[in-house]
Enzyme design. Sequence first.
Site, short mmCIF file in Angstrom:
data_model
loop_
_atom_site.label_atom_id
_atom_site.label_comp_id
_atom_site.label_asym_id
_atom_site.label_seq_id
_atom_site.Cartn_x
_atom_site.Cartn_y
_atom_site.Cartn_z
CD GLU A 83 116.57 76.41 48.77
OE1 GLU A 83 116.38 75.36 49.42
OE2 GLU A 83 116.19 76.56 47.59
CG ASN A 101 116.03 79.95 45.96
OD1 ASN A 101 116.88 80.35 46.75
ND2 ASN A 101 115.36 78.83 46.13
CE LYS A 103 116.60 75.53 43.89
NZ LYS A 103 115.79 75.35 45.13
CD GLU A 109 112.53 76.11 45.15
OE1 GLU A 109 113.41 76.80 44.63
OE2 GLU A 109 112.75 75.06 45.79
CB CYS A 163 118.16 73.47 47.30
SG CYS A 163 117.17 72.13 48.01
CG ASN A 165 114.83 75.19 52.89
OD1 ASN A 165 114.29 75.36 53.97
ND2 ASN A 165 115.70 76.06 52.39
N1 CDV Z 1 114.45 73.55 47.81
C1 CDV Z 1 114.68 72.56 46.91
O1 CDV Z 1 115.24 72.80 45.84
N2 CDV Z 1 114.21 71.31 47.24
C2 CDV Z 1 114.36 70.21 46.32
C3 CDV Z 1 113.23 69.24 46.27
C4 CDV Z 1 113.19 68.21 47.32
C5 CDV Z 1 111.93 69.80 45.99
C6 CDV Z 1 115.65 69.43 46.52
O2 CDV Z 1 116.23 69.06 45.51
O3 CDV Z 1 116.04 69.16 47.63
#
Ligand code: CDV
Length: 319
Positions: free
Chosen positions: A52, A115, A132, A151, A177, A202
């Site tokens: 990501e 994203n 996303k 985000e 993610c 991430n």
């Molecule tokens: N980049 C993400 O979406 N991170 C989220 C959390 C940890 C904030 C995740 O679900 O990993």
Amino acid sequence: MSAGRDARPLVVAAAQMGPIALSETRAQCVARLLEMLREAAAAGCRLVVFPELCLTTFFPRWWIEDEAELDAFFETEMPGKETRVLFEEAARLGVGFYLGYAELAVEDGEKRRYNTSILVDPTGRIVGRYRKVHLPGHADHRPARAFQHLEKKYFRPGNLGFPVWRSMDANLGMCICNDRRWPETYRVMALRSVEMVLLGYNTPNDHTGHAEIDDLSNFHNQLAMQAGAYQNATWVVGTAKCGTEEGSHLIGQSMIVAPSGEVAAMATTLEDEVVRARCDLDLARIYRETYFNFAAHREPGQYGPITAQKGAVGPTGQG
Ligand code: CDV
């Protein structure tokens, strides 16, 4: 891992990245991606999954008010001048890829940020785009936190749904993610016969303020992807950006999970690392013909609240 025939193998790589410093340029990031693309191609991979937001540091950890400063983290075109070489090299090598990045789009005459990930086929053509849907974090300024998770401030929720594309002789879907923690993500794609879900992440393990949650970050990462794969009879390829990035700790554990829920391959470092697996796509089919034969066993008439409600309500039955 095969259904006994290895009838439809797709050799895939998760190309994990170690940290990206704020000072690192697009060209430097792309050079790292290129090196892993070549390594994966040399190992016989047809598809490479990158993380990501893999062209910059994970900027949602900072409160940014200056519009130009924020825009600098976003791509206005894809491929752009620094990323074109990745598309050209993928086409030369005959390898497809998934790439996550921050997208600055103009829609209805308005500037909008997403994203985003793209699926590029082995000819270097973009065949799919995903934005996303499940954005984590908050939109307000929380200066007391060592790292914020903005985000919800910097991106809109994705507006493209969860499509599945036929490419590389496979039914491929994408998510990003936090999406991997939500069962709806996989189920919508499973209802479109996905055989492999590609995702980058991430995931900081030091940001919720609850040690009992943060300490289980690796366990939850595995749990979410293994459950998603098994319950939806699909391969899942999850690729991390990891290590200590600008002081924030991001988990690794990039992995390739089979429709059985078993881990076929997992990264062992917190650095740039390519892990690969030969995935028999027919494994997805045999689970869908048995335990997860949707047409035979699903009861959608009983699932109304899943699309009708956003939050939970109180109990609806009488005690
Ligand atoms: N980049 C993400 O979406 N991170 C989220 C959390 C940890 C904030 C995740 O679900 O990993």
